[in-house]
Design a protein around this motif. Structure first.
Motif, PDB file in Angstrom:
ATOM      1  N   THR A  50       0.827  -1.207   0.000  1.00 54.58           N
ATOM      2  CA  THR A  50       0.000   0.000   0.000  1.00 54.58           C
ATOM      3  C   THR A  50       0.861   1.258   0.000  1.00 54.58           C
ATOM      4  O   THR A  50       0.606   2.211  -0.749  1.00 54.58           O
ATOM      5  CB  THR A  50      -0.927  -0.002   1.229  1.00 54.58           C
ATOM      6  OG1 THR A  50      -1.787  -1.138   1.162  1.00 54.58           O
ATOM      7  CG2 THR A  50      -1.779   1.266   1.270  1.00 54.58           C
ATOM      8  N   ALA A  51       1.899   1.275   0.856  1.00 52.28           N
ATOM      9  CA  ALA A  51       2.790   2.434   0.929  1.00 52.28           C
ATOM     10  C   ALA A  51       3.506   2.655  -0.405  1.00 52.28           C
ATOM     11  O   ALA A  51       3.667   3.799  -0.850  1.00 52.28           O
ATOM     12  CB  ALA A  51       3.808   2.231   2.045  1.00 52.28           C
ATOM     13  N   LYS A  52       3.897   1.558  -1.038  1.00 51.31           N
ATOM     14  CA  LYS A  52       4.596   1.674  -2.327  1.00 51.31           C
ATOM     15  C   LYS A  52       3.680   2.249  -3.401  1.00 51.31           C
ATOM     16  O   LYS A  52       4.078   3.155  -4.149  1.00 51.31           O
ATOM     17  CB  LYS A  52       5.108   0.301  -2.751  1.00 51.31           C
ATOM     18  CG  LYS A  52       5.880   0.311  -4.054  1.00 51.31           C
ATOM     19  CD  LYS A  52       6.413  -1.079  -4.388  1.00 51.31           C
ATOM     20  CE  LYS A  52       7.172  -1.063  -5.717  1.00 51.31           C
ATOM     21  NZ  LYS A  52       7.695  -2.414  -6.064  1.00 51.31           N
ATOM     22  N   GLN A  53       2.455   1.754  -3.457  1.00 50.40           N
ATOM     23  CA  GLN A  53       1.527   2.201  -4.491  1.00 50.40           C
ATOM     24  C   GLN A  53       1.099   3.649  -4.266  1.00 50.40           C
ATOM     25  O   GLN A  53       1.051   4.450  -5.200  1.00 50.40           O
ATOM     26  CB  GLN A  53       0.297   1.299  -4.523  1.00 50.40           C
ATOM     27  CG  GLN A  53       0.575  -0.120  -4.991  1.00 50.40           C
ATOM     28  CD  GLN A  53       1.158  -0.153  -6.394  1.00 50.40           C
ATOM     29  OE1 GLN A  53       2.330  -0.491  -6.578  1.00 50.40           O
ATOM     30  NE2 GLN A  53       0.358   0.219  -7.387  1.00 50.40           N
ATOM     31  N   ILE A  59       1.820  10.212  -1.621  1.00 49.98           N
ATOM     32  CA  ILE A  59       1.134   9.978  -0.349  1.00 49.98           C
ATOM     33  C   ILE A  59       1.989   9.085   0.530  1.00 49.98           C
ATOM     34  O   ILE A  59       2.447   8.019   0.098  1.00 49.98           O
ATOM     35  CB  ILE A  59      -0.241   9.319  -0.583  1.00 49.98           C
ATOM     36  CG1 ILE A  59      -1.122  10.213  -1.448  1.00 49.98           C
ATOM     37  CG2 ILE A  59      -0.931   9.013   0.736  1.00 49.98           C
ATOM     38  CD1 ILE A  59      -2.443   9.581  -1.857  1.00 49.98           C
ATOM     39  N   SER A  60       2.197   9.493   1.772  1.00 50.58           N
ATOM     40  CA  SER A  60       3.016   8.719   2.711  1.00 50.58           C
ATOM     41  C   SER A  60       2.131   8.014   3.731  1.00 50.58           C
ATOM     42  O   SER A  60       1.158   8.587   4.227  1.00 50.58           O
ATOM     43  CB  SER A  60       3.988   9.644   3.460  1.00 50.58           C
ATOM     44  OG  SER A  60       4.853  10.293   2.555  1.00 50.58           O
ATOM     45  N   VAL A  61       2.473   6.774   4.060  1.00 47.79           N
ATOM     46  CA  VAL A  61       1.787   6.032   5.123  1.00 47.79           C
ATOM     47  C   VAL A  61       2.521   6.303   6.427  1.00 47.79           C
ATOM     48  O   VAL A  61       3.671   5.916   6.602  1.00 47.79           O
ATOM     49  CB  VAL A  61       1.766   4.514   4.827  1.00 47.79           C
ATOM     50  CG1 VAL A  61       1.146   3.751   6.003  1.00 47.79           C
ATOM     51  CG2 VAL A  61       0.988   4.235   3.544  1.00 47.79           C
ATOM     52  N   LEU A  62       1.868   7.001   7.355  1.00 46.84           N
ATOM     53  CA  LEU A  62       2.508   7.372   8.616  1.00 46.84           C
ATOM     54  C   LEU A  62       2.369   6.298   9.681  1.00 46.84           C
ATOM     55  O   LEU A  62       3.261   6.125  10.518  1.00 46.84           O
ATOM     56  CB  LEU A  62       1.903   8.679   9.136  1.00 46.84           C
ATOM     57  CG  LEU A  62       1.987   9.884   8.182  1.00 46.84           C
ATOM     58  CD1 LEU A  62       1.404  11.126   8.851  1.00 46.84           C
ATOM     59  CD2 LEU A  62       3.441  10.134   7.756  1.00 46.84           C
ATOM     60  N   SER A  63       1.272   5.573   9.671  1.00 49.63           N
ATOM     61  CA  SER A  63       1.071   4.496  10.644  1.00 49.63           C
ATOM     62  C   SER A  63      -0.027   3.580  10.125  1.00 49.63           C
ATOM     63  O   SER A  63      -0.743   3.927   9.184  1.00 49.63           O
ATOM     64  CB  SER A  63       0.684   5.063  12.020  1.00 49.63           C
ATOM     65  OG  SER A  63      -0.568   5.727  11.948  1.00 49.63           O
TER      66      SER A  63
END
Length: 223
Positions: A50-53, A59-63
């Motif tokens: 998900t973070a890669k896509q 968009i960054s995944v923070l948690s």
């Protein structure tokens, strides 16, 4: 430190056919076993992908966190009388929902079953469902009185009307009756004391469940 401004939820539902050993396990053990089987490959892989896509769009995944639940659909739902006892304030459709949500998860012991179903009945519908009533009781002076009130089907509490809140009832009296207006329903009540809001009158959950069908019909008519 970056601050999140979006919240993403992605849900999947899988229909599984499992060996008998899984069906005999408790709900807690079943969830633990499935979680161990999925392991990091799934539980950590999804956030990584998900973070890669999303990163492609900046968009960054923070948690992240995950929730895993497994329902044993091979187990019959709790009997209807148990569901009614736990949630006499629920409609027929809501009782069906409670049956589906609790199937395969109800603890084996009677006390734990009752607490489990009650907790989930209130989680399903926790709002106050009030119906008009009158309370027949004896005052501390020894005189009989009739108080206008409303009965809360969700927890059995009785809210006395403003004009009758000054009334003081005789302690530990027997025969306190909560009568539903416009019906023949009569419930046994008890006075647990007095507050600034008036007498603290309660109807036991078992008393509500014994008259559940009539009470729900009255509530729906008043709604």
């Amino acid at each position: 430190m970056s601050k999140a401004n979006l919240k993403l939820t992605v849900g999947f539902e899988f229909e599984l056919e499992a060996p008998p050993a899984f069906l005999d396990a408790s709900h807690e053990k079943l969830c633990k076993a499935v979680q161990e089987l999925l392991g990091a490959m799934v539980l950590q892989g999804m956030p990584t992908v998900t973070a890669k896509q999303l990163g492609k769009a900046g968009i960054s995944v923070l948690s992240h966190h995950h929730h895993l639940d497994v329902l044993n659909t091979a187990v019959a739902a709790a009997p209807r009388q148990e569901l009614v006892a736990a949630g006499p304030h629920l409609t027929d459709d809501e009782l069906d929902q409670l049956a589906r949500r609790s199937a395969g998860r109800v603890p084996p012991s009677d006390a734990e079953r009752a607490r489990f179903l009650r907790r989930h009945a209130l989680a399903l519908v926790g709002e106050f469902r009030m119906v008009p009533c009158v309370v027949g009781a004896r005052l501390s002076s020894g005189k009989d009185a009739t108080l206008n009130a409303r009965l809360n089907l969700t927890n059995g509490s009785v809210l006395v009307s403003e004009q009758d809140r000054h009334s003081r009832l005789q302690a530990n009296q027997e025969g306190l009756v909560v009568a539903l207006q416009g019906s023949d329903v009569r419930l046994r009540g008890a006075c647990a004391g007095h507050t600034l809001s008036g007498p603290v009158i309660e109807v036991a959950l078992g008393e509500l469940s014994a008259h559940r069908d009539a009470l729900i019909a009255i509530w729906q008519q008043n709604g």
